[in-house]
Design a protein around this motif. Structure first.
Motif, PDB file in Angstrom:
ATOM      1  N   ILE A 121       0.833  -1.202   0.000  1.00 47.77           N
ATOM      2  CA  ILE A 121       0.000   0.000   0.000  1.00 47.77           C
ATOM      3  C   ILE A 121       0.871   1.256   0.000  1.00 47.77           C
ATOM      4  O   ILE A 121       0.453   2.302  -0.498  1.00 47.77           O
ATOM      5  CB  ILE A 121      -0.981  -0.002   1.193  1.00 47.77           C
ATOM      6  CG1 ILE A 121      -2.091   1.027   0.941  1.00 47.77           C
ATOM      7  CG2 ILE A 121      -0.277   0.287   2.504  1.00 47.77           C
ATOM      8  CD1 ILE A 121      -2.860   0.840  -0.341  1.00 47.77           C
ATOM      9  N   VAL A 122       2.073   1.157   0.518  1.00 50.53           N
ATOM     10  CA  VAL A 122       3.000   2.291   0.436  1.00 50.53           C
ATOM     11  C   VAL A 122       3.384   2.524  -1.025  1.00 50.53           C
ATOM     12  O   VAL A 122       3.370   3.655  -1.517  1.00 50.53           O
ATOM     13  CB  VAL A 122       4.251   2.042   1.302  1.00 50.53           C
ATOM     14  CG1 VAL A 122       5.235   3.209   1.177  1.00 50.53           C
ATOM     15  CG2 VAL A 122       3.862   1.839   2.762  1.00 50.53           C
ATOM     16  N   SER A 123       3.710   1.443  -1.732  1.00 50.81           N
ATOM     17  CA  SER A 123       4.024   1.549  -3.161  1.00 50.81           C
ATOM     18  C   SER A 123       2.841   2.081  -3.951  1.00 50.81           C
ATOM     19  O   SER A 123       2.992   2.930  -4.842  1.00 50.81           O
ATOM     20  CB  SER A 123       4.441   0.184  -3.718  1.00 50.81           C
ATOM     21  OG  SER A 123       5.606  -0.294  -3.082  1.00 50.81           O
ATOM     22  N   THR A 124       1.647   1.597  -3.621  1.00 48.20           N
ATOM     23  CA  THR A 124       0.435   2.022  -4.321  1.00 48.20           C
ATOM     24  C   THR A 124       0.169   3.504  -4.130  1.00 48.20           C
ATOM     25  O   THR A 124      -0.147   4.230  -5.085  1.00 48.20           O
ATOM     26  CB  THR A 124      -0.765   1.207  -3.822  1.00 48.20           C
ATOM     27  OG1 THR A 124      -0.548  -0.180  -4.117  1.00 48.20           O
ATOM     28  CG2 THR A 124      -2.055   1.659  -4.475  1.00 48.20           C
ATOM     29  N   THR A 125       0.289   3.967  -2.897  1.00 50.56           N
ATOM     30  CA  THR A 125       0.025   5.377  -2.608  1.00 50.56           C
ATOM     31  C   THR A 125       1.066   6.285  -3.242  1.00 50.56           C
ATOM     32  O   THR A 125       0.738   7.356  -3.777  1.00 50.56           O
ATOM     33  CB  THR A 125      -0.041   5.597  -1.089  1.00 50.56           C
ATOM     34  OG1 THR A 125      -1.215   4.943  -0.584  1.00 50.56           O
ATOM     35  CG2 THR A 125      -0.096   7.075  -0.727  1.00 50.56           C
ATOM     36  N   LEU A 126       2.326   5.885  -3.215  1.00 51.35           N
ATOM     37  CA  LEU A 126       3.356   6.688  -3.872  1.00 51.35           C
ATOM     38  C   LEU A 126       3.103   6.769  -5.381  1.00 51.35           C
ATOM     39  O   LEU A 126       3.299   7.827  -5.992  1.00 51.35           O
ATOM     40  CB  LEU A 126       4.738   6.095  -3.595  1.00 51.35           C
ATOM     41  CG  LEU A 126       5.264   6.289  -2.162  1.00 51.35           C
ATOM     42  CD1 LEU A 126       6.528   5.467  -1.939  1.00 51.35           C
ATOM     43  CD2 LEU A 126       5.526   7.758  -1.875  1.00 51.35           C
ATOM     44  N   ALA A 127       2.637   5.672  -5.979  1.00 50.25           N
ATOM     45  CA  ALA A 127       2.299   5.694  -7.404  1.00 50.25           C
ATOM     46  C   ALA A 127       1.118   6.631  -7.660  1.00 50.25           C
ATOM     47  O   ALA A 127       1.116   7.385  -8.651  1.00 50.25           O
ATOM     48  CB  ALA A 127       1.970   4.289  -7.893  1.00 50.25           C
ATOM     49  N   ALA A 128       0.103   6.611  -6.796  1.00 56.34           N
ATOM     50  CA  ALA A 128      -1.059   7.483  -6.955  1.00 56.34           C
ATOM     51  C   ALA A 128      -0.661   8.950  -6.814  1.00 56.34           C
ATOM     52  O   ALA A 128      -1.130   9.814  -7.568  1.00 56.34           O
ATOM     53  CB  ALA A 128      -2.132   7.117  -5.934  1.00 56.34           C
ATOM     54  N   ILE A 129       0.192   9.249  -5.845  1.00 58.57           N
ATOM     55  CA  ILE A 129       0.666  10.622  -5.660  1.00 58.57           C
ATOM     56  C   ILE A 129       1.461  11.073  -6.880  1.00 58.57           C
ATOM     57  O   ILE A 129       1.319  12.201  -7.353  1.00 58.57           O
ATOM     58  CB  ILE A 129       1.518  10.728  -4.381  1.00 58.57           C
ATOM     59  CG1 ILE A 129       0.662  10.469  -3.138  1.00 58.57           C
ATOM     60  CG2 ILE A 129       2.178  12.102  -4.272  1.00 58.57           C
ATOM     61  CD1 ILE A 129       1.458  10.386  -1.851  1.00 58.57           C
ATOM     62  N   TYR A 130       2.294  10.188  -7.406  1.00 57.83           N
ATOM     63  CA  TYR A 130       3.091  10.504  -8.590  1.00 57.83           C
ATOM     64  C   TYR A 130       2.188  10.862  -9.771  1.00 57.83           C
ATOM     65  O   TYR A 130       2.395  11.880 -10.447  1.00 57.83           O
ATOM     66  CB  TYR A 130       3.986   9.320  -8.942  1.00 57.83           C
ATOM     67  CG  TYR A 130       4.906   9.556 -10.123  1.00 57.83           C
ATOM     68  CD1 TYR A 130       6.197  10.019  -9.930  1.00 57.83           C
ATOM     69  CD2 TYR A 130       4.491   9.309 -11.430  1.00 57.83           C
ATOM     70  CE1 TYR A 130       7.057  10.240 -11.013  1.00 57.83           C
ATOM     71  CE2 TYR A 130       5.328   9.530 -12.514  1.00 57.83           C
ATOM     72  CZ  TYR A 130       6.608   9.993 -12.297  1.00 57.83           C
ATOM     73  OH  TYR A 130       7.439  10.227 -13.370  1.00 57.83           O
ATOM     74  N   VAL A 131       1.200  10.031 -10.018  1.00 57.22           N
ATOM     75  CA  VAL A 131       0.297  10.275 -11.143  1.00 57.22           C
ATOM     76  C   VAL A 131      -0.456  11.584 -10.938  1.00 57.22           C
ATOM     77  O   VAL A 131      -0.585  12.395 -11.873  1.00 57.22           O
ATOM     78  CB  VAL A 131      -0.693   9.097 -11.300  1.00 57.22           C
ATOM     79  CG1 VAL A 131      -1.766   9.435 -12.326  1.00 57.22           C
ATOM     80  CG2 VAL A 131       0.049   7.834 -11.725  1.00 57.22           C
ATOM     81  N   ALA A 132      -0.959  11.817  -9.727  1.00 56.64           N
ATOM     82  CA  ALA A 132      -1.717  13.040  -9.457  1.00 56.64           C
ATOM     83  C   ALA A 132      -0.859  14.288  -9.659  1.00 56.64           C
ATOM     84  O   ALA A 132      -1.293  15.263 -10.277  1.00 56.64           O
ATOM     85  CB  ALA A 132      -2.276  13.002  -8.034  1.00 56.64           C
ATOM     86  N   ILE A 133       0.361  14.259  -9.127  1.00 56.71           N
ATOM     87  CA  ILE A 133       1.247  15.421  -9.278  1.00 56.71           C
ATOM     88  C   ILE A 133       1.559  15.666 -10.748  1.00 56.71           C
ATOM     89  O   ILE A 133       1.513  16.813 -11.224  1.00 56.71           O
ATOM     90  CB  ILE A 133       2.552  15.224  -8.484  1.00 56.71           C
ATOM     91  CG1 ILE A 133       2.276  15.243  -6.983  1.00 56.71           C
ATOM     92  CG2 ILE A 133       3.566  16.325  -8.835  1.00 56.71           C
ATOM     93  CD1 ILE A 133       3.509  14.974  -6.127  1.00 56.71           C
TER      94      ILE A 133
END
Length: 436
Positions: free
Chosen positions: A162-174
């Motif tokens: 879930i840490v990897s998932t959230t970092l990926a989501a933040i990356y895409v959003a930014i």
């Protein structure tokens, strides 16, 4: 009205209508994001206790037992070697909130961290959807993301995924906001997130495909435009060097890891043990594209607690027809898919999205191919990091769809998906292998 100098009265200087609308929209967006964050955190944290009580925290190949040691400030070399960001976050979290352990217990405090990380990912997903979709649709897509099987489950257990998932989501959003409103501070934030994602899971390097394809389609042969991308992409090999020559060499017991000492050795360790045939491919695709979003049934039938593997779903679509709720959920997803991809879209619909779709497709495809070769049997463990990319692939054309009842269809899908996956999270039946 003017003062003696002829200047307008300060009390009469009002912001423009457009400025006021932007301010109000920003405030509404902020309040919505905060509401999603709070609601998702409460949901995930509550779910974590239900799963723990039913001994349901080791599904899909999760290494939950290793991460629970972090509640006591302990960790093994394997965790630090492969997922140092998760380890560091947990150790800092437990240090900061150690006074709460007198009332909640260390494990409950640790669970709160993973629930919060999952909730941050849900808020980031909403921000990503809001770039291309109306606010109401973005909220519904955010609900779908937050209540998808893999995101919900891994936010409710102790696992690095879930840490990897959230970092990926933040990356895409930014990046989605960056491409329409470039700033050095936002570009720097994107690079920092990229470095953290690669440190926590080196395959996060595939995220670089998103800006790479976007810039190639936008600038073609204008080489000067790729300067930022080249510097940004160097973050991935830098993270690999830290993992391979920094952390690994500092661990005396690293040789005890059976998979191997390097990431190449780990890959070929599993690759050589996998079977690749049509059944493997079929099972993989079911989990990667469907089970990742909607649980096919409230039962885990491949459970063998003796070897510490909590089990997985039966890899068949027939499970969706085991109950009216799961069948209705599958049909609602199909309706959204048809509305998004098969209904004629308005020509004016999200023209700014054309460059981003190939990048999202490249990222999702490369990650899919890698994990099919690496661990096809445990692919659900790695699937939530592409959930946002998959949903954006539906959300962007859905926003331009002319389907008359599309908002109703999306709301029904979000509601049914939440209810269906809630049954799995809070009442999943575990059927041991011996009982089958």
């Amino acid at each position: 009205m003017s003062n003696a100098a002829g200047a307008p009265e300060p009390s009469l200087i009002l912001p423009s209508d457009s400025g006021t609308r932007r301010l109000l929209a920003s405030r509404r967006s902020g309040l919505t994001t905060a509401a999603i964050l709070i609601a998702a955190f409460a949901l995930y944290w509550t779910s974590s206790f239900s799963l723990e009580q039913r001994h349901a925290t080791a599904f899909f190949g999760a290494d939950t037992g290793q991460y629970t040691q972090l509640a006591a400030g302990e960790f093994n070399d394997r965790l630090l070697r492969l997922h140092p960001v998760t380890v560091a976050l947990a150790l800092v979290w437990m240090k900061l909130f150690s006074p709460l352990t007198a009332w909640l217990g260390p494990l409950a405090v640790l669970k709160a961290m993973f629930a919060l990380i999952g909730a941050i990912g849900a808020a980031a997903a909403f921000s990503a959807f809001s770039v291309f979709t109306p606010r109401r649709e973005a909220l519904l897509w955010g609900v779908i993301y937050a209540s998808s099987t893999a995101v919900w489950y891994f936010s409710s257990i102790e696992e690095s995924k879930i840490v990897s998932t959230t970092l990926a989501a933040i990356y895409v959003a930014i990046y989605l906001h960056l491409r329409s409103n470039w700033s050095r501070s936002r570009a720097a934030a994107l690079t920092v997130v990229f470095f953290a994602a690669c440190l926590n899971e080196i395959t996060a390097a595939f995220l670089a495909a998103i800006p790479a394809l976007d810039l190639i389609l936008k600038h073609r042969l204008q080489l000067r435009a790729y300067t930022w991308l080249a510097l940004h992409a160097l973050v991935a090999p830098a993270a690999l060097l830290v993992l391979e020559f920094g952390i690994r060499r500092s661990l005396a017991a690293i040789a005890a890891i059976p998979e191997g000492n390097t990431f190449v050795e780990i890959f070929f360790y599993y690759f050589s043990r996998n079977v690749y045939d049509l059944k493997t491919l079929s099972d993989f695709l079911h989990r990667w594209f469907l089970f990742n979003i909607a649980a096919p049934e409230p039962a885990i039938r491949h459970a063998n607690m003796n070897i510490g593997y909590g089990g997985d779903f039966d890899a068949t679509l027939l499970g969706y027809f085991s109950s009216p709720l799961s069948a209705a959920t599958l049909l609602s997803l199909a309706a959204v898919f048809v509305a998004a991809l098969c209904c004629r879209s308005r020509a004016s619909g999200a023209p700014q999205a054309k460059g981003i779709m190939p990048g999202l497709a490249a990222y999702a495809a490369v990650r899919m191919i890698f994990f099919f070769l690496f661990l096809p049997g445990e692919c659900l463990l790695y699937s939530p990091s592409v959930t946002l990319a998959h949903l954006l692939f539906l959300a962007i054309p859905f926003a331009a769809s002319q389907f008359r009842y599309k908002t109703f269809a999306l709301a029904a899908c979000a509601l049914l998906l939440f209810a269906n996956n809630a049954v799995f999270i809070f009442a999943a039946q575990i059927v041991p292998l011996a009982a089958q």
